[in-house]
Design a protein around this motif. Structure first.
Motif, PDB file in Angstrom:
ATOM      1  N   ASN A 130      -7.666  10.428   5.583  1.00  0.00           N
ATOM      2  CA  ASN A 130      -8.745  11.351   5.917  1.00  0.00           C
ATOM      3  C   ASN A 130      -9.358  11.988   4.674  1.00  0.00           C
ATOM      4  O   ASN A 130     -10.148  12.936   4.796  1.00  0.00           O
ATOM      5  N   PHE A 131      -8.959  11.473   3.498  1.00  0.00           N
ATOM      6  CA  PHE A 131      -9.494  11.940   2.217  1.00  0.00           C
ATOM      7  C   PHE A 131      -9.256  13.442   2.000  1.00  0.00           C
ATOM      8  O   PHE A 131     -10.115  14.160   1.495  1.00  0.00           O
ATOM      9  N   GLN A 132      -8.066  13.897   2.386  1.00  0.00           N
ATOM     10  CA  GLN A 132      -7.750  15.322   2.301  1.00  0.00           C
ATOM     11  C   GLN A 132      -6.854  15.659   1.117  1.00  0.00           C
ATOM     12  O   GLN A 132      -6.548  16.826   0.885  1.00  0.00           O
ATOM     13  N   GLY A 188      11.330  11.305   3.630  1.00  0.00           N
ATOM     14  CA  GLY A 188      11.519  10.933   5.027  1.00  0.00           C
ATOM     15  C   GLY A 188      10.269  10.347   5.648  1.00  0.00           C
ATOM     16  O   GLY A 188       9.144  10.598   5.201  1.00  0.00           O
ATOM     17  N   ALA A 189      10.455   9.568   6.706  1.00  0.00           N
ATOM     18  CA  ALA A 189       9.341   8.851   7.331  1.00  0.00           C
ATOM     19  C   ALA A 189       8.305   9.794   7.939  1.00  0.00           C
ATOM     20  O   ALA A 189       7.104   9.538   7.870  1.00  0.00           O
ATOM     21  N   ALA A 190       8.752  10.893   8.546  1.00  0.00           N
ATOM     22  CA  ALA A 190       7.802  11.815   9.170  1.00  0.00           C
ATOM     23  C   ALA A 190       6.880  12.435   8.127  1.00  0.00           C
ATOM     24  O   ALA A 190       5.665  12.535   8.332  1.00  0.00           O
ATOM     25  N   GLU A 191       7.456  12.829   7.003  1.00  0.00           N
ATOM     26  CA  GLU A 191       6.629  13.402   5.937  1.00  0.00           C
ATOM     27  C   GLU A 191       5.669  12.354   5.386  1.00  0.00           C
ATOM     28  O   GLU A 191       4.511  12.664   5.069  1.00  0.00           O
ATOM     29  N   ALA A 192       6.127  11.113   5.281  1.00  0.00           N
ATOM     30  CA  ALA A 192       5.257  10.046   4.791  1.00  0.00           C
ATOM     31  C   ALA A 192       4.066   9.834   5.722  1.00  0.00           C
ATOM     32  O   ALA A 192       2.931   9.649   5.263  1.00  0.00           O
ATOM     33  N   VAL A 193       4.302   9.867   7.036  1.00  0.00           N
ATOM     34  CA  VAL A 193       3.197   9.718   7.989  1.00  0.00           C
ATOM     35  C   VAL A 193       2.187  10.851   7.816  1.00  0.00           C
ATOM     36  O   VAL A 193       0.967  10.625   7.813  1.00  0.00           O
ATOM     37  N   LYS A 194       2.656  12.069   7.644  1.00  0.00           N
ATOM     38  CA  LYS A 194       1.751  13.199   7.410  1.00  0.00           C
ATOM     39  C   LYS A 194       0.896  12.962   6.176  1.00  0.00           C
ATOM     40  O   LYS A 194      -0.330  13.153   6.180  1.00  0.00           O
ATOM     41  N   LEU A 195       1.548  12.561   5.085  1.00  0.00           N
ATOM     42  CA  LEU A 195       0.832  12.404   3.824  1.00  0.00           C
ATOM     43  C   LEU A 195      -0.140  11.230   3.869  1.00  0.00           C
ATOM     44  O   LEU A 195      -1.255  11.320   3.349  1.00  0.00           O
ATOM     45  N   PHE A 196       0.261  10.120   4.502  1.00  0.00           N
ATOM     46  CA  PHE A 196      -0.659   8.990   4.631  1.00  0.00           C
ATOM     47  C   PHE A 196      -1.889   9.394   5.439  1.00  0.00           C
ATOM     48  O   PHE A 196      -3.018   9.019   5.099  1.00  0.00           O
ATOM     49  N   ILE A 201       0.845  -1.195   0.000  1.00  0.00           N
ATOM     50  CA  ILE A 201       0.000   0.000   0.000  1.00  0.00           C
ATOM     51  C   ILE A 201       0.883   1.249   0.000  1.00  0.00           C
ATOM     52  O   ILE A 201       1.802   1.375   0.804  1.00  0.00           O
ATOM     53  N   THR A 202       0.604   2.156  -0.935  1.00  0.00           N
ATOM     54  CA  THR A 202       1.387   3.364  -1.120  1.00  0.00           C
ATOM     55  C   THR A 202       0.498   4.591  -0.960  1.00  0.00           C
ATOM     56  O   THR A 202      -0.724   4.473  -0.788  1.00  0.00           O
ATOM     57  N   LEU A 203       1.109   5.758  -1.063  1.00  0.00           N
ATOM     58  CA  LEU A 203       0.323   6.990  -1.031  1.00  0.00           C
ATOM     59  C   LEU A 203      -0.678   7.047  -2.169  1.00  0.00           C
ATOM     60  O   LEU A 203      -1.740   7.649  -2.044  1.00  0.00           O
ATOM     61  N   GLU A 204      -0.358   6.393  -3.273  1.00  0.00           N
ATOM     62  CA  GLU A 204      -1.250   6.397  -4.425  1.00  0.00           C
ATOM     63  C   GLU A 204      -2.459   5.490  -4.230  1.00  0.00           C
ATOM     64  O   GLU A 204      -3.507   5.704  -4.846  1.00  0.00           O
ATOM     65  N   THR A 205      -2.339   4.477  -3.379  1.00  0.00           N
ATOM     66  CA  THR A 205      -3.426   3.508  -3.215  1.00  0.00           C
ATOM     67  C   THR A 205      -4.105   3.564  -1.855  1.00  0.00           C
ATOM     68  O   THR A 205      -5.134   2.931  -1.641  1.00  0.00           O
ATOM     69  N   ALA A 206      -3.541   4.309  -0.915  1.00  0.00           N
ATOM     70  CA  ALA A 206      -4.052   4.293   0.461  1.00  0.00           C
ATOM     71  C   ALA A 206      -5.511   4.728   0.544  1.00  0.00           C
ATOM     72  O   ALA A 206      -6.311   4.117   1.264  1.00  0.00           O
ATOM     73  N   GLU A 207      -5.876   5.765  -0.187  1.00  0.00           N
ATOM     74  CA  GLU A 207      -7.243   6.261  -0.071  1.00  0.00           C
ATOM     75  C   GLU A 207      -8.257   5.245  -0.568  1.00  0.00           C
ATOM     76  O   GLU A 207      -9.305   5.048   0.060  1.00  0.00           O
ATOM     77  N   GLN A 208      -7.966   4.567  -1.676  1.00  0.00           N
ATOM     78  CA  GLN A 208      -8.944   3.609  -2.179  1.00  0.00           C
ATOM     79  C   GLN A 208      -9.083   2.419  -1.244  1.00  0.00           C
ATOM     80  O   GLN A 208     -10.189   1.863  -1.091  1.00  0.00           O
TER      81      GLN A 208
END
Length: 219
Positions: free
Chosen positions: A216-218, A203-211, A175-182
């Motif tokens: 949250n469908f933002q 970086g991991a911190a930025e990835a957590v923010k983006l996930f 599961i990636t940032l591209e597929t997480a929402e679906q």
């Protein structure tokens, strides 16, 4: 990790982190983990080191568990209820080839969190839920380099499970940032991520923010 609602005013899904299969510099990884957990909502960290001897696993728990607890994140050990109990973990995640659920519960006690891998099999998941699993895990939904996978469930499995069973479900596998929402929209209560966090270029911190934004469908 209580079951999450899909109502609009609550996050539909939470992040469930899994460590890399090997950690060469444990203290450095602990610092990265601390930054990641401070960056956004994370429900749990599964410590999954393969292959690793018992001393290596205990050392990882000793170093990483205090970081998790500072951020109110559950510590779950992969495969080994005996080590999970001895090391003071909050729970254990067992596969179909590991200790049976009843044995894991006997070892861990009534208050521990126990998750069960169920691949793409709703019957396995139903049995686990009926026998007291705290969550079931389905996957791998996408190709992943973290571990060898055979099963490839459809997202519909999450939807059916969400609509019919109270036990929470974790979606795992590539599961990636591209597929997480679906995956979240399909009905996952939690999304398990390893490489998508630790190998993210920003970086991991930025990835957590983006996930978290995706879940949250933002974005």
């Amino acid at each position: 990790m209580a079951k999450t609602s899909l109502v609009p005013d609550r996050p539909p899904c939470r992040l469930y982190l899994i460590t890399p299969p090997a950690i060469s510099h444990l203290d450095a990884f602990a610092a990265t983990l601390d930054q990641a957990l401070a960056a956004g909502d994370v429900a749990a960290l599964q410590i999954r080191l393969k292959p690793a001897d018992d001393d290596t696993i205990r050392r990882a728990v000793d170093v990483l568990a205090p970081v998790c607890r500072r951020h109110d994140v559950a510590v779950i050990l992969n495969d080994r209820p005996d080590l999970a109990r001895a090391a003071g973990c909050d729970g254990v995640h067992i596969g179909q080839g590991d200790a049976p659920l009843a044995e894991a519960r006997r070892i861990m006690g009534p208050d521990a969190m126990i998750g069960v891998t169920c691949h793409d099999d709703r019957d396995l998941a139903w049995d686990a839920a009926e026998n007291g699993a705290d969550y079931v895990a389905f996957g791998a939904f996408y190709p992943t380099s973290t571990k060898a996978t055979v099963h490839r469930p459809s997202l519909d499995l999450l939807t059916v499970w969400q609509e019919t069973v109270e036990t929470p479900c974790v979606a795992i596998g590539g599961i990636t940032l591209e597929t997480a929402e679906q995956v979240a929209r399909a009905g996952a209560d939690f999304v398990a991520v390893s490489g998508g966090i630790w190998s993210y270029d920003g970086g991991a911190a930025e990835a957590v923010k983006l996930f978290n934004r995706k879940l949250n469908f933002q974005l």
